[in-house]
Design a protein around this motif. Structure first.
Motif, PDB file in Angstrom:
ATOM      1  N   ILE A  47       0.842  -1.190   0.000  1.00 44.74           N
ATOM      2  CA  ILE A  47       0.000   0.000   0.000  1.00 44.74           C
ATOM      3  C   ILE A  47       0.884   1.249   0.000  1.00 44.74           C
ATOM      4  O   ILE A  47       0.525   2.276  -0.576  1.00 44.74           O
ATOM      5  CB  ILE A  47      -1.004  -0.046   1.184  1.00 44.74           C
ATOM      6  N   ALA A  48       2.075   1.149   0.598  1.00 40.18           N
ATOM      7  CA  ALA A  48       3.016   2.280   0.619  1.00 40.18           C
ATOM      8  C   ALA A  48       3.492   2.634  -0.787  1.00 40.18           C
ATOM      9  O   ALA A  48       3.757   3.808  -1.072  1.00 40.18           O
ATOM     10  CB  ALA A  48       4.209   1.944   1.515  1.00 40.18           C
ATOM     11  N   ASP A  49       3.592   1.645  -1.677  1.00 41.86           N
ATOM     12  CA  ASP A  49       4.012   1.909  -3.061  1.00 41.86           C
ATOM     13  C   ASP A  49       3.016   2.840  -3.755  1.00 41.86           C
ATOM     14  O   ASP A  49       3.408   3.776  -4.456  1.00 41.86           O
ATOM     15  CB  ASP A  49       4.138   0.609  -3.851  1.00 41.86           C
ATOM     16  N   LEU A  50       1.735   2.585  -3.551  1.00 40.46           N
ATOM     17  CA  LEU A  50       0.714   3.434  -4.159  1.00 40.46           C
ATOM     18  C   LEU A  50       0.697   4.810  -3.514  1.00 40.46           C
ATOM     19  O   LEU A  50       0.515   5.824  -4.201  1.00 40.46           O
ATOM     20  CB  LEU A  50      -0.661   2.771  -4.057  1.00 40.46           C
ATOM     21  N   ALA A  51       0.897   4.864  -2.205  1.00 40.14           N
ATOM     22  CA  ALA A  51       0.933   6.160  -1.500  1.00 40.14           C
ATOM     23  C   ALA A  51       2.071   7.014  -2.044  1.00 40.14           C
ATOM     24  O   ALA A  51       1.912   8.233  -2.239  1.00 40.14           O
ATOM     25  CB  ALA A  51       1.079   5.937   0.003  1.00 40.14           C
ATOM     26  N   LYS A  52       3.214   6.404  -2.329  1.00 45.83           N
ATOM     27  CA  LYS A  52       4.355   7.131  -2.894  1.00 45.83           C
ATOM     28  C   LYS A  52       4.028   7.645  -4.291  1.00 45.83           C
ATOM     29  O   LYS A  52       4.402   8.759  -4.652  1.00 45.83           O
ATOM     30  CB  LYS A  52       5.588   6.243  -2.944  1.00 45.83           C
ATOM     31  N   GLU A  53       3.332   6.835  -5.083  1.00 46.47           N
ATOM     32  CA  GLU A  53       2.937   7.269  -6.427  1.00 46.47           C
ATOM     33  C   GLU A  53       2.024   8.488  -6.372  1.00 46.47           C
ATOM     34  O   GLU A  53       2.180   9.427  -7.151  1.00 46.47           O
ATOM     35  CB  GLU A  53       2.207   6.137  -7.167  1.00 46.47           C
ATOM     36  N   ILE A  54       1.087   8.461  -5.436  1.00 47.49           N
ATOM     37  CA  ILE A  54       0.159   9.577  -5.298  1.00 47.49           C
ATOM     38  C   ILE A  54       0.899  10.832  -4.837  1.00 47.49           C
ATOM     39  O   ILE A  54       0.688  11.923  -5.358  1.00 47.49           O
ATOM     40  CB  ILE A  54      -0.982   9.221  -4.325  1.00 47.49           C
ATOM     41  N   ALA A  55       1.802  10.664  -3.880  1.00 47.95           N
ATOM     42  CA  ALA A  55       2.586  11.812  -3.380  1.00 47.95           C
ATOM     43  C   ALA A  55       3.450  12.401  -4.483  1.00 47.95           C
ATOM     44  O   ALA A  55       3.581  13.625  -4.587  1.00 47.95           O
ATOM     45  CB  ALA A  55       3.429  11.381  -2.193  1.00 47.95           C
ATOM     46  N   ALA A  56       4.036  11.562  -5.321  1.00 48.54           N
ATOM     47  CA  ALA A  56       4.894  12.030  -6.403  1.00 48.54           C
ATOM     48  C   ALA A  56       4.101  12.765  -7.476  1.00 48.54           C
ATOM     49  O   ALA A  56       4.615  13.662  -8.139  1.00 48.54           O
ATOM     50  CB  ALA A  56       5.644  10.852  -7.021  1.00 48.54           C
TER      51      ALA A  56
END
Length: 133
Positions: free
Chosen positions: A122-131
């Motif tokens: 889930i952290a991978d998707l959170a990083k994508e959204i933040a980027a």
């Protein structure tokens, strides 16, 4: 193959908690409103996530739900298992012993799918959204 709506909401809730406030509680009303859900229904989903140790609840005026420590390691498969359980998706009911070729194909496919879901955090998707912001 189809997962329940509860799994869909659990995945979205976990992602929202990861993006919005991974270390600050968020109320069930706010979480439910973002997904246009009943807070009662979402509370039942959150209870399962708490029970599985992915989310913790905080009581009081500033209470709500927040991700547990080490939330960065939570995979899609972890969340799916928390809601759906760990039973196999396919179970051959034809009585021809443990060497059922159909069952072998289905189990192999399920194992490959689970491996993919285990690798997506889930952290991978959170990083994508933040980027993307």
């Amino acid at each position: 193959m189809k997962y329940s709506k509860a799994t869909n909401y659990a995945l979205h809730t976990m992602l929202h908690l990861a993006v919005a406030t991974p270390d600050k509680p968020m109320g069930v009303q706010q979480l439910a409103q973002q997904q246009k859900l009943s807070p009662t229904y979402l509370s039942k989903i959150l209870t399962k996530l708490v029970k599985e140790g992915m989310v913790q609840s905080a009581s009081g005026a500033n209470g709500g739900y927040l991700l547990k420590a080490n939330w960065e390691n939570i995979s899609f498969l972890d969340i799916i298992h928390a809601i759906e359980g760990k039973a196999s998706l396919f179970d051959c009911d034809v009585d021809h012993g443990p060497n059922c070729l159909i069952q072998q194909v289905m189990v192999s496919a399920e194992e490959k799918m689970e491996e993919e879901l285990r690798n997506i955090k889930i952290a991978d998707l959170a990083k994508e959204i933040a980027a993307a912001k």
